[in-house]
Scaffold this active site. Structure first.
Site, PDB file in Angstrom:
ATOM      1  CE1 TYR A  54      30.841 -64.362 -45.845  1.00  0.00           C
ATOM      2  CE2 TYR A  54      33.286 -65.536 -46.186  1.00  0.00           C
ATOM      3  CZ  TYR A  54      31.934 -64.676 -46.412  1.00  0.00           C
ATOM      4  OH  TYR A  54      32.194 -64.083 -47.477  1.00  0.00           O
ATOM      5  CG  HIS A 138      30.443 -58.530 -46.344  1.00  0.00           C
ATOM      6  ND1 HIS A 138      30.802 -60.182 -45.567  1.00  0.00           N
ATOM      7  CD2 HIS A 138      30.557 -59.582 -47.587  1.00  0.00           C
ATOM      8  CE1 HIS A 138      30.208 -60.820 -45.957  1.00  0.00           C
ATOM      9  NE2 HIS A 138      29.959 -60.703 -47.453  1.00  0.00           N
TER      10      HIS A 138
END
Length: 329
Positions: A54, A138
């Site tokens: 992010y 992830h």
């Protein structure tokens, strides 16, 4: 609150997803990012989720700074491994990956044991913390063999060493998450976009498996990246412009919600949290106002008549649990 694993970490029913304060799609100023996290705290949110992906680490840095004055035992923080960040001088920005930040680093897929440990060390440095409560693998979609053979065992070791309290996987699909639930000893999984008013695919595999094994599920993408928050022609669905079919269904749902005196946002959040396997729903806010709205919508009761009509019109399958059947959140 739901307790995770053996580390004692708890997650609140409404969580804060920190991708937006990592400049997802557009810039968010430092002060606004801090105010957004502060608003989440003021509204009782105690579970915060971030990732190196992010904003090339910007989300982790901002979230860590915003939480630094809070008692460490008062909140639960999760981050992710599998994309290491390496410095680069290629210049430009990161908008191709969805983030309005300078391209100072490049992402390197790495689910090796060494990559997991190095990735976590880098995350702790960016967060300015000595520990995180939950670590997810992830998006290992295209790296399943390495993730199961090396990445997951590395997380097990970190958990046994007490470096992290709980471990799991976070993905935009339910099939591989179901494998993690059935074949490993994960404490929690994060499923984004696959259990919403528009997409109940996780109802076929992940959610029943998680319920059977007692593995809590965190739901991300409750609004399918935007269309369920504000269905309009330029709305997004799964990070791209919404196709006609899901947009049409979202508009029909909004019409029903309007007639029953609630917002589609409230219904979307209530639906996600109604399944007994779901422990928390993440809200991806980029401003204090968005946090306040999400907290208010999450607390708003949705009439049973709305759910009945949603089923009668074929907009929701009969087997999907709804709040009126599961009791208060």
């Amino acid at each position: 609150m739901t307790r995770l694993g053996r580390g004692g970490a708890e997650i609140s029913p409404l969580g804060f997803g920190a991708a937006a304060i990592g400049n997802l799609h557009r810039e968010v100023g430092e002060e606004q990012a801090y105010e957004t996290v502060d608003a989440a705290w003021q509204h009782g949110i105690r579970y915060f989720d971030t990732a190196p992906h992010y904003g090339l680490g910007l989300s982790e840095r901002r979230l860590g700074a915003a939480l630094r004055t809070r008692p460490r035992s008062a909140y639960t923080l999760s981050t992710k491994v599998g994309r290491r960040l390496e410095p680069t001088d290629r210049g430009g920005d990161d908008l191709a990956q969805g983030f309005a930040v300078p391209a100072t680093h490049r992402r390197v897929w790495d689910f090796s044991a060494d990559g997991v440990r190095r990735g976590l060390e880098q995350s702790l440095a960016r967060l300015g913390l000595d520990r995180v409560d939950v670590v997810y693998l992830h998006d290992p979609d295209d790296h399943a063999e390495q993730a199961f053979r090396e990445g997951y065992p590395a997380l097990e070791e970190l958990r046994s060493e007490g470096v992290v309290g709980a471990i799991g996987a976070g993905m935009n699909q339910s099939r591989m998450l179901t494998r993690f639930v059935k074949d490993t000893d994960v404490d929690v999984v994060l499923c984004a976009g696959r259990y919403t008013l528009l997409d109940q695919s996780a109802l076929a595999d992940l959610l029943p498996a998680a319920a059977e094994r007692g593995v809590p599920v965190v739901i991300g993408g409750a609004f399918n990246s935007g269309v369920l928050a504000d269905p309009r022609p330029d709305a997004t669905y799964d990070y791209a412009r919404a196709p006609a079919e899901p947009l049409d269904r979202a508009l029909r749902m909004k019409g029903l919600a309007d007639r029953h005196g609630v917002t589609l946002r409230a219904a979307a959040l209530a639906f996600c949290s109604a399944h007994p396997a779901v422990a928390s729903v993440l809200s991806g806010a980029r401003s204090a106002a968005e946090v306040r709205d999400c907290a208010e919508q999450f607390a708003t009761p949705v009439p049973a008549a709305f759910w009945r009509e949603l089923r009668e019109t074929g907009l929701l399958p009969a087997e999907a649990p709804v709040p009126a059947e599961e009791g208060p959140r």
